[in-house]
Design a protein around this motif. Structure first.
Motif, short mmCIF file in Angstrom:
data_model
loop_
_atom_site.label_atom_id
_atom_site.label_comp_id
_atom_site.label_asym_id
_atom_site.label_seq_id
_atom_site.Cartn_x
_atom_site.Cartn_y
_atom_site.Cartn_z
N GLY A 236 0.81 -1.22 0.00
CA GLY A 236 0.00 0.00 0.00
C GLY A 236 0.84 1.26 0.00
O GLY A 236 1.95 1.29 0.51
N ALA A 237 0.27 2.30 -0.57
CA ALA A 237 0.87 3.64 -0.53
C ALA A 237 0.47 4.32 0.77
O ALA A 237 -0.47 3.90 1.44
CB ALA A 237 0.38 4.46 -1.73
N PRO A 238 1.17 5.38 1.16
CA PRO A 238 0.76 6.13 2.35
C PRO A 238 -0.69 6.60 2.23
O PRO A 238 -1.13 7.05 1.18
CB PRO A 238 1.73 7.33 2.36
CG PRO A 238 2.93 6.84 1.62
CD PRO A 238 2.40 5.92 0.56
N GLY A 239 -1.43 6.46 3.33
CA GLY A 239 -2.80 6.97 3.37
C GLY A 239 -3.85 6.05 2.82
O GLY A 239 -4.96 6.50 2.50
N GLU A 240 -3.57 4.75 2.71
CA GLU A 240 -4.60 3.83 2.24
C GLU A 240 -5.75 3.76 3.24
O GLU A 240 -5.56 3.90 4.43
CB GLU A 240 -4.01 2.42 2.04
CG GLU A 240 -2.90 2.32 1.01
CD GLU A 240 -3.36 2.46 -0.44
OE1 GLU A 240 -4.56 2.72 -0.66
OE2 GLU A 240 -2.51 2.34 -1.34
N PHE A 241 -6.96 3.50 2.72
CA PHE A 241 -8.15 3.41 3.57
C PHE A 241 -8.25 2.08 4.31
O PHE A 241 -9.05 1.94 5.22
CB PHE A 241 -9.42 3.60 2.73
CG PHE A 241 -9.76 5.03 2.50
CD1 PHE A 241 -10.55 5.73 3.40
CD2 PHE A 241 -9.30 5.70 1.38
CE1 PHE A 241 -10.87 7.06 3.19
CE2 PHE A 241 -9.62 7.03 1.16
CZ PHE A 241 -10.41 7.71 2.07
N MET A 242 -7.50 1.09 3.85
CA MET A 242 -7.59 -0.23 4.44
C MET A 242 -6.20 -0.83 4.54
O MET A 242 -5.28 -0.38 3.85
CB MET A 242 -8.49 -1.14 3.59
CG MET A 242 -8.02 -1.31 2.17
SD MET A 242 -9.02 -2.48 1.26
CE MET A 242 -8.39 -4.01 1.93
#
Length: 492
Positions: A236-242
């Protein structure tokens, strides 16, 4: 121009083998790029699988930030003309409306792909906005199946399937919102994995939560290439929702071991949908192969409300897609998609979906929940669900009923018709579970027939283990060792 390898030699190497030769000093990334460019030049006039070749990336594989020290060591790669963006490059999404559209920034996954050592040398074809089952609008392009050019590749990862199948390159980008990795892989004789949710990022433009059903991936001709791609590009990239999860060990290592004895359910009677008899026979044949490897195989069907599930999936596509189109036309100063630049079904989807209420979406999500729980319960009892990749044969070119150029006045009827053919792939997107298409069967037309294996959430590694076990059992000879009619090294 003198090429570094004969075409037979080129076609016999998967991406891992090419990377090994670069690391051994026998080949350079520039030689790989030149060979892939020559392969595309030889096959693309017949197949129309590549929209654009990036000549600068062919000339200098490091120019665009490709890490040639990465696991793929500069192996050439095409990016589907949809999804991940490349700064300054065109992304036209198979649409006349989007001609000339250039991306302002790289997507996160594009950076991961380059860091993995894949040299992105061009764009592969897709139907308009990736919405239908074939890249087949004569005003844009018509992508053809290398096994028989009178047939479609299916979609929406059409160009990728055509080029990898034709031997132009060993690995290429694909996306899957309802089967668009697996269905063309199935019709073109390739390995196509749709991973679980929480594997590949679609940052910064969206997330798995906002996209809900769409996921990234690739087409390959070997299980180890798919495993290496997931290992190198996941996260995941920074700031993923999950949360983005990691596997306990790299898949490239895991697939060296056979899986334990598995409980495998053969399945094709999904609600109103049934596979044609020949496909059922091919599914049974695949089941016998798995039985011979020591697995328990029997017939079973997940206990879910299939009608409700397909209706909810339709609501999801229509409402998501309408917003996608709206987001594309608003910066162009348009209040609606223009009829001379957007295909008829896509306009009707936009019209129907734009005003989907929160209540309708809440009902849809409730069905997503019950369907996911139903599949989850079934996959406590069974390790694998095995289906044909489609219920009906791959259409010939010009079968408009599945296309967004269709004149069907009803969007609901158009989607219902899709499900009659593409019955077995979309619900894994709804549930977020992994699924893989393996080239184990044949259609009566002579085209390949993918056999799909699905597993529980986060059991992607188990699917790859099973796929690798099968690959070893058949001596690596997917498609019985045959090559398509259109192939860089001639027909096998």
């Amino acid at each position: 121009m003198t090429l570094a390898m004969s075409w037979d030699e080129w076609a016999s190497h998967d991406a891992t083998a090419l990377a090994d030769r670069v690391r051994a000093g026998a080949l350079t990334p520039a030689e790989l790029a030149a060979q892939a460019a020559a392969a595309i030049a030889a096959t693309n006039p017949t197949l129309s699988g590549v929209v654009e070749l990036f000549e600068d990336a062919v000339a200098d594989p490091r120019a665009n930030g490709t890490n040639t020290e990465g696991p793929f060591a500069g192996v050439p790669y095409l990016m589907k003309d949809l999804g991940p963006t490349l700064k300054g490059r065109l992304q036209e999404m198979g649409s006349r409306l989007m001609r000339g559209n250039r991306a302002a920034a790289d997507s996160y996954l594009a950076g991961r792909i380059r860091q993995a050592g894949l040299n992105i040398i061009g764009r592969s074809t897709t139907p308009e906005f990736g919405c239908c089952s074939s890249a087949e609008n004569p005003e844009v392009y018509v992508t053809r199946n290398p096994w028989n050019t009178g047939y479609t590749t299916n979609g929406s990862s059409a160009g990728t399937a055509a080029m990898v199948s034709a031997g132009a390159l060993p690995i290429s980008h694909a996306t899957d919102g309802g089967g668009s990795i697996r269905i063309p892989a199935g019709a073109c004789g390739l390995v196509g994995l749709k991973p679980s949710r929480g594997v590949f990022s679609i940052a910064p433009h969206a997330s798995d939560l906002t996209g809900l059903v769409s996921i990234q991936g690739c087409h390959t001709r070997s299980v180890r290439d798919t495993a290496a791609f997931v290992d190198a590009c996941r996260g995941g990239a920074p700031g993923e929702f999950m949360p983005y999860w990691s596997a306990p060990e790299p898949y490239t290592r895991l697939i060296e071991r056979d899986p334990p004895r598995l409980r495998i359910a053969l399945s094709h009677e999904w609600g109103d949908h049934r596979a044609v008899p020949h496909f059922v026979a091919e599914l049974e044949r695949a089941g016998r192969l798995l039985e011979s490897l020591g697995h328990h195989v029997d017939w079973a069907v997940p206990q879910v409300d299939f009608r409700a599930a397909f209706a909810a999936q339709t609501t999801c596509y229509i409402s998501n897609f309408a917003q996608t189109v709206n987001n594309l036309i608003t910066p162009l100063g348009l209040s609606r998609p223009p009829a001379d630049k957007v295909e008829p079904i896509n306009i009707r989807i936009w019209e129907e979906g734009l005003n989907t209420s929160f209540t309708e979406r809440a009902r849809m999500q409730a069905v997503f929940n019950t369907t996911s729980r139903g599949f989850g319960a079934f996959l406590e009892e069974w390790d694998i669900i095995l289906t044909p990749i489609t219920a009906l044969p791959t259409p010939v070119i010009g079968t408009t009923e599945y296309l967004t150029t269709s004149s069907n006045p009803s969007v609901q009827d158009w989607f219902a018709n899709l499900w009659r053919n593409f019955a077995y792939t979309p619900l894994s997107n709804l549930c977020g579970i992994p699924a893989i298409s393996l080239p184990l069967g044949w259609q009566e037309s002579g085209l390949p027939l993918g056999i799909q294996a699905q597993a529980a959430q986060a059991r992607d590694g188990l699917l790859l283990q099973l796929a690798a076990q099968v690959e070893r059992a058949i001596g690596g000879r997917w498609n019985d060792g045959r090559r398509p009619k259109v192939h860089v090294a001639g027909r096998g």
